[in-house]
Design a protein around this motif. Structure first.
Motif, mmCIF file in Angstrom:
data_model
loop_
_atom_site.group_PDB
_atom_site.id
_atom_site.type_symbol
_atom_site.label_atom_id
_atom_site.label_comp_id
_atom_site.label_asym_id
_atom_site.label_seq_id
_atom_site.Cartn_x
_atom_site.Cartn_y
_atom_site.Cartn_z
ATOM 1 N N THR A 126 0.767 -1.382 0.060
ATOM 2 C CA THR A 126 0.289 0.053 -0.084
ATOM 3 C C THR A 126 0.856 1.277 0.090
ATOM 4 N N LEU A 127 1.995 1.034 0.710
ATOM 5 C CA LEU A 127 3.080 2.296 0.649
ATOM 6 C C LEU A 127 3.657 2.620 -0.836
ATOM 7 N N ALA A 128 3.662 1.485 -1.575
ATOM 8 C CA ALA A 128 4.182 1.639 -3.003
ATOM 9 C C ALA A 128 2.986 2.228 -3.614
ATOM 10 N N PHE A 129 1.751 1.815 -3.538
ATOM 11 C CA PHE A 129 0.600 2.353 -4.121
ATOM 12 C C PHE A 129 0.588 3.848 -3.979
ATOM 13 N N ARG A 130 0.731 4.398 -2.588
ATOM 14 C CA ARG A 130 0.704 5.686 -2.410
ATOM 15 C C ARG A 130 1.772 6.485 -3.281
ATOM 16 N N ILE A 131 3.096 5.775 -3.309
ATOM 17 C CA ILE A 131 4.039 6.684 -4.097
ATOM 18 C C ILE A 131 3.680 6.468 -5.510
ATOM 19 N N LYS A 132 3.164 5.472 -6.158
ATOM 20 C CA LYS A 132 2.796 5.639 -7.555
ATOM 21 C C LYS A 132 2.003 6.671 -7.868
ATOM 22 N N LYS A 133 0.684 6.652 -6.746
ATOM 23 C CA LYS A 133 -0.149 7.813 -7.143
ATOM 24 C C LYS A 133 0.486 8.997 -6.929
ATOM 25 N N SER A 134 1.338 9.280 -6.101
ATOM 26 C CA SER A 134 1.939 10.446 -5.989
ATOM 27 C C SER A 134 2.873 10.894 -7.147
ATOM 28 N N LEU A 135 3.729 9.965 -7.495
ATOM 29 C CA LEU A 135 4.532 10.207 -8.666
ATOM 30 C C LEU A 135 3.856 10.306 -9.981
ATOM 31 N N GLU A 136 2.488 9.824 -9.940
ATOM 32 C CA GLU A 136 1.871 10.281 -11.341
ATOM 33 C C GLU A 136 1.101 11.537 -11.021
ATOM 34 N N SER A 137 0.969 12.207 -9.942
ATOM 35 C CA SER A 137 0.523 13.501 -9.627
ATOM 36 C C SER A 137 1.658 14.490 -9.925
ATOM 37 N N TYR A 138 2.980 14.143 -9.676
ATOM 38 C CA TYR A 138 3.961 14.773 -9.841
ATOM 39 C C TYR A 138 4.276 14.945 -11.384
ATOM 40 N N ARG A 139 4.142 13.910 -11.753
ATOM 41 C CA ARG A 139 4.445 13.828 -13.613
ATOM 42 C C ARG A 139 3.540 14.762 -13.929
ATOM 43 N N ALA A 140 2.261 14.697 -13.630
ATOM 44 C CA ALA A 140 1.122 15.546 -14.306
ATOM 45 C C ALA A 140 1.514 16.925 -14.069
ATOM 46 N N ASP A 141 1.861 17.724 -12.994
ATOM 47 C CA ASP A 141 2.035 18.793 -12.455
ATOM 48 C C ASP A 141 3.515 19.192 -13.211
#
Length: 453
Positions: free
Chosen positions: A117-132
């Motif tokens: 689940t930590l890896a999942f949160r990191i994935k969603k965070s990285l995808e958000s950073y990438r979009a920004d």
């Protein structure tokens, strides 16, 4: 009402730190729901592979909502068990009917839940950073094109060096953010991997219960989270989490560098750039009405410092043997904070770029302040071509430059009076070589490389 301990959880400040989506992702409720999701996905995978009855998986799925389970119930149980996953499992089991709760977490270990689940949160965070980052690049590229001919003094060591254009500077910013996007793309599959492999990561419990098809069980669970499947257990290692934090640190470094440049360029005596300012509403001082402080850029610099500090802390820890608790205390504090700080920093950086005010007239004015002195390099190079004596040419022009500066005589005027130069160069050649617009090298090509690349 509970006390709010962290600065960005203060009611006064909370809207200024992180989007609702990012805060929800890393919130207590968000994390507990992800733990529940893991147990749901595990039960579904086990049912699909014939490991547990379908009706059991259905009941576990039906009750797989943190609001049904109750955060308060989990907290109460944790008070006696002192193990978070067990507290969740017992509270979850209590609301499942027909004995289905007995199959929650079947064969799993706590780390299967926590790491995945930590890896999942990191994935969603990285995808958000990438979009920004994509949005930032989409703002910077037109800015680089618009100001590709806006000549300004290039600064090295805080001193005028040679002419550049502001478009060239912006293109260097854009390229840095483009490379961060590449880093995220390259790192995502490496960082965002999970584990459903049992207590020591060798599938012993799952294999005893279900046989070799437990590997397929892991694949199914991780696919539901959108995570990659590791060839062997990742539980003893936390390099992937360190890489995530260092990746955040690299992006923060770029943001702070640019923010610091803008702060310098917004100084009253420079005033080449200004971050956006709400003249009607924004107040920068409780006593000085004239102040237009670069508060966004200053905030970005502060956020970047905290992000790098958190990355350093993460890089200092490791799992002893196959696993111990030491890294978890750092991860549980530093990672949620970093996610919110990154989200805030990138959103503020985008705001700065969208509203950046560029004062071309001041760029030219500042460029002309040294009255041609920053054109010493091209003059020396031209003299070396004409005379065939490179070192001698450099020495002559250095002497002229130092004398011009110290005697406060305009450089162009002083140069025209030097017999050492007039022996080789005509007055028109001197005028042409001292024109900043004539010494921009491959500026246009470099800008195009970034825009079209």
């Amino acid at each position: 009402m509970k006390n709010r301990m962290h600065f960005f959880d203060y009611e006064m400040y909370e809207k200024g730190f992180g989007t609702e989506e990012m805060r929800n992702l890393w919130s207590e409720r968000g994390i507990l729901q992800q733990w529940v999701d893991f147990e749901v996905y595990l039960a579904q995978a086990q049912a699909e592979l014939g490991m547990i009855p379908q009706d059991v998986a259905y009941e576990i799925t039906k009750k797989g909502n943190i609001d049904l389970i109750g955060i308060d119930k989990i907290a109460d149980i944790f008070g006696t068990t002192n193990l978070n996953t067990v507290a969740l499992i017992r509270a979850y089991k209590a609301i499942c009917e027909n004995g289905a709760g007995e199959f929650i977490h079947y064969g799993a270990t706590s780390q299967d839940v926590l790491d995945s689940t930590l890896a999942f949160r990191i994935k969603k965070s990285l995808e958000s950073y990438r979009a920004d980052l994509e949005k930032i690049v989409s703002v910077l590229l037109p800015l680089a094109d618009k100001y590709r001919n806006a000549v300004m003094a290039g600064i090295t060591h805080g001193q005028h060096a040679i002419p550049v254009t502001f478009g060239f500077v912006v293109a260097t910013w854009a390229q840095a953010f483009k490379e961060h996007i590449e880093r995220i793309d390259q790192a995502l599959p490496r960082i965002c991997t999970g584990t459903v492999s049992g207590a020591a990561g060798n599938f012993a419990s799952y294999n005893l219960l279900f046989g070799e098809k437990c590997w397929d069980m892991q694949v199914k669970v991780l696919e539901k989270f959108g995570l990659t499947v590791p060839p062997i257990s990742v539980q003893p290692r936390n390099e992937r989490f360190v890489e995530y934090m260092y990746l955040c640190s690299l992006i923060a470094n770029t943001c702070e560098k640019i923010a610091d440049d803008i702060v310098f360029n917004q100084r009253n005596e420079v005033m080449q750039l200004e971050e956006p300012f709400d003249t009607e509403h924004q107040i920068c001082s409780s006593t000085m009405p004239q102040k237009r402080n670069p508060v966004l850029c200053e905030n970005i610099k502060g956020l970047a410092t905290l992000i790098r500090s958190n990355a350093t802390a993460q890089g200092e820890i490791f799992h002893r043997d196959l696993r111990d608790d030491t890294p978890f205390f750092v991860e549980d504090v530093r990672m949620p904070e970093t996610a919110i700080l990154m989200d805030s920093m990138l959103k503020e950086m985008l705001t700065v770029f969208k509203g950046l005010k560029v004062h071309e007239e001041n760029m030219r004015k500042n460029l002309d302040k040294d009255e041609g002195l920053l054109m010493a390099e091209p003059l020396a190079l031209l003299l070396s071509i004409k005379s065939g004596k490179k070192d001698t040419a450099m020495r002559i022009v250095h002497k002229i430059a130092m004398e011009s500066f110290e005697k406060k005589i305009p450089y162009e005027q002083y140069v025209k009076e030097m017999p050492e130069l007039r022996e080789y160069l005509t007055e028109q050649e001197i005028v042409d070589i001292l024109n900043p617009s004539n010494y921009l090298g491959l500026t246009q090509k470099a800008i195009d490389n970034v825009i079209k690349g």
